[in-house]
Enzyme design. Structure first.
Site, PDB file in Angstrom:
ATOM      1  CG  HIS A  56      -1.920  -1.126   1.226  1.00  0.00           C
ATOM      2  ND1 HIS A  56      -3.094  -1.121   0.497  1.00  0.00           N
ATOM      3  CD2 HIS A  56      -1.884  -2.315   1.881  1.00  0.00           C
ATOM      4  CE1 HIS A  56      -3.744  -2.261   0.707  1.00  0.00           C
ATOM      5  NE2 HIS A  56      -3.039  -2.993   1.532  1.00  0.00           N
ATOM      6  CG  ASN A 129      -7.846  -4.674   0.726  1.00  0.00           C
ATOM      7  OD1 ASN A 129      -7.055  -3.733   0.761  1.00  0.00           O
ATOM      8  ND2 ASN A 129      -7.501  -5.909   1.056  1.00  0.00           N
TER       9      ASN A 129
END
EC number: 1.11.1.6
Length: 486
Positions: A56, A129
């Site tokens: 990320h 997510n």
């Protein structure tokens, strides 16, 4: 004070006499080590970048609020959910997963969807997510999985062979792979995608009664996605497309919004449901556990400084508040440690005290010292517990709810190993055009794989999910479905 000169200073506040020329021994002489201003500038410059996130790394963040729109107090005592109309400030970070900090936004990749609620009882992080499931279901496999998404140690190139080798040997990944390779694999913008807590969590009410929950954030902007061709073109033309879109939308007053829901499962159902409810590679059918409205999330304020607010923002699923507990989900259990530990390494032991991470209520504990301790470090107050000097003490009413544990200590997997039903159901839900694009995306992604053995092994998984699914991919790769799979 108003007439005071606007002096440039060192980090310790002393005025700088010359910011244009280094101190040297004569006009051509070597630079002197006593030029402490020069040394400080260079040393600070060398440390201006904290290590990027292992996963990320590329992301965008923004501020907003959460507003309760439905009474859920019979399910949870969480204070920020205590009454309809209550608003809680929050910060959200969206991201890709596998790419580096400078990678393109419009690649085929899951998107991180992390929310930090600044509640009156401390911060609550929901770190999810844009997909309701994940590739693996045990944290012990996470380093290996992420290694396959990164670069080859010799060529320093992305390695499709490693990606598909791992997936083909980890059939639990099939559900997420199907989502990733579908139209949902490249969201049009961060505003046009849903978010999910993915894991199962426990809500506990004021009476100590609990339920299992799963979080769903439904975009009010509608779901929009990019085709592979458009995503690739944008990656070359504007690799920061999603970051720019989110910033500009908020700057122009077009505030993105999500409706927030939970699925609620009675605790006892966990023992009888047809899929293990703690397996993050599986979903709960909404026919079995319908969505219950909780509130809405609105994003309405851009950061003033990207590094201070977005890059230094830290999230962990272990950042909990009373009324919200965890579940036996093996991936979640590993993340409870790994996320905070990553922040201690990347940002520092006192990352929670940074303005973007600091709770709005007062912190009272006995943690002291460590790098970057920039408050008064507890001053001269008592620094241990228990103590006789009136220091803060525990609040027993806020203990996590007790739950039974049984079994033999061993390295064991989940009891349920049906990795094909839900992936097949998802395939059969797609229209003919959606299936065609899914097949094309998978075939194009697998063509660079050098090993036919890996391709055939993966084809077998697709076939077990749905015979048409596996057959079309095999045909696209110029192969046949292995006879033993049929």
């Amino acid at each position: 004070m108003s007439n005071q000169k606007n002096n440039l200073t060192t980090s310790w506040g002393a005025p700088v006499g010359d910011n244009q020329n280094s101190m040297t021994a004569g006009s051509r002489g070597p630079t002197l080590i006593q030029d402490v201003h020069l040394l400080e500038k260079l040393a600070h410059f060398n440390r201006e970048r904290v290590p990027e996130r292992v996963v990320h790394a590329k992301g965008a963040g923004t501020h907003g609020y959460f507003e309760v729109t439905n009474d859920v107090t019979k399910y949870t005592k969480a204070n920020f959910l205590s009454e309809v109309g209550k608003r809680t400030p929050l910060f959200v970070r969206f991201s890709t997963v596998a790419g580096e900090n400078g990678s393109a936004d419009s690649v085929r990749d899951p998107r991180g969807f992390a929310v930090k609620f600044y509640t009156e009882e401390g911060n609550y992080d929901l770190v999810g997510n844009n997909t309701p499931v994940f590739f693996i279901r045990d944290a012990i496999k996470f380093p290996d999985f992420i290694h396959t998404q990164k670069r080859h140690p010799q060529t320093h190139l992305k390695n499709p062979n490693a990606i598909w080798d791992f997936w083909s040997l980890s059939p639990e990944s099939l559900h997420q792979v199907t989502i990733l390779m579908s139209d949902r694999g490249i969201p049009a913008t961060y505003r046009h995608m849903n978010g999910y807590g993915s894991h199962t969590f426990k809500w506990v009410n004021a009476d100590g009664d609990g339920v299992w929950v799963k979080y769903h954030f439904k975009t009010a902007q509608g779901i929009k996605n990019l085709t592979e061709e458009v995503g690739t073109r944008i990656a070359g033309e504007n690799p920061d497309y999603h970051t720019e879109d989110l910033f500009n939308a908020i700057e122009n007053g077009d505030f993105p919004e999500w409706k927030v829901y939970v699925q609620i499962m009675p605790l006892k159902d966990a023992n009888t449901y047809r899929f293990d409810p703690f397996d993050v590679t599986k979903v709960w059918s909404q026919k079995d556990y319908p969505l219950v409205e909780v509130g809405r999330m609105v994003l309405n304020r851009n950061p003033e400084n990207y590094f201070a607010e977005v890059e230094q923002a830290t999230f962990s699923p272990g950042t909990l508040v009373p009324g919200i507990d965890v579940s036996p989900d093996k991936m979640l259990q590993g993340r409870l440690f790994a996320y905070s530990d990553a922040h201690r390494y990347r940002v520092g032991a006192n990352h929670q005290a940074l303005p973007i991470n600091r709770p709005r209520n007062e912190v009272k504990n006995y943690q002291r010292d460590g790098q970057m301790r920039f408050d008064n470090n507890g001053g001269s107050s008592v620094y241990y517990e228990p103590n006789s000097y009136g220091g803060p003490t525990e609040a027993p009413e806020n203990k996590q709810a007790a739950f039974p544990v049984s079994g033999v200590a061993d390295s064991v997997g989940y009891d349920h190993n049906d990795h094909y039903t839900q992936a097949g159901d998802l395939y059969r839900l797609m229209s003919n055009d959606e299936r065609t694009r899914l097949i094309e995306n998978i075939v194009n992604a697998m063509k660079p794989v050098k090993s036919d053995e890996i391709k055939l092994r993966q084809i077998g998984h697709f076939y077990k999910a749905d015979p048409e699914y596996g057959t079309r991919i095999a045909e696209g790769l110029g192969l046949s479905v292995p006879q033993e799979v049929k």
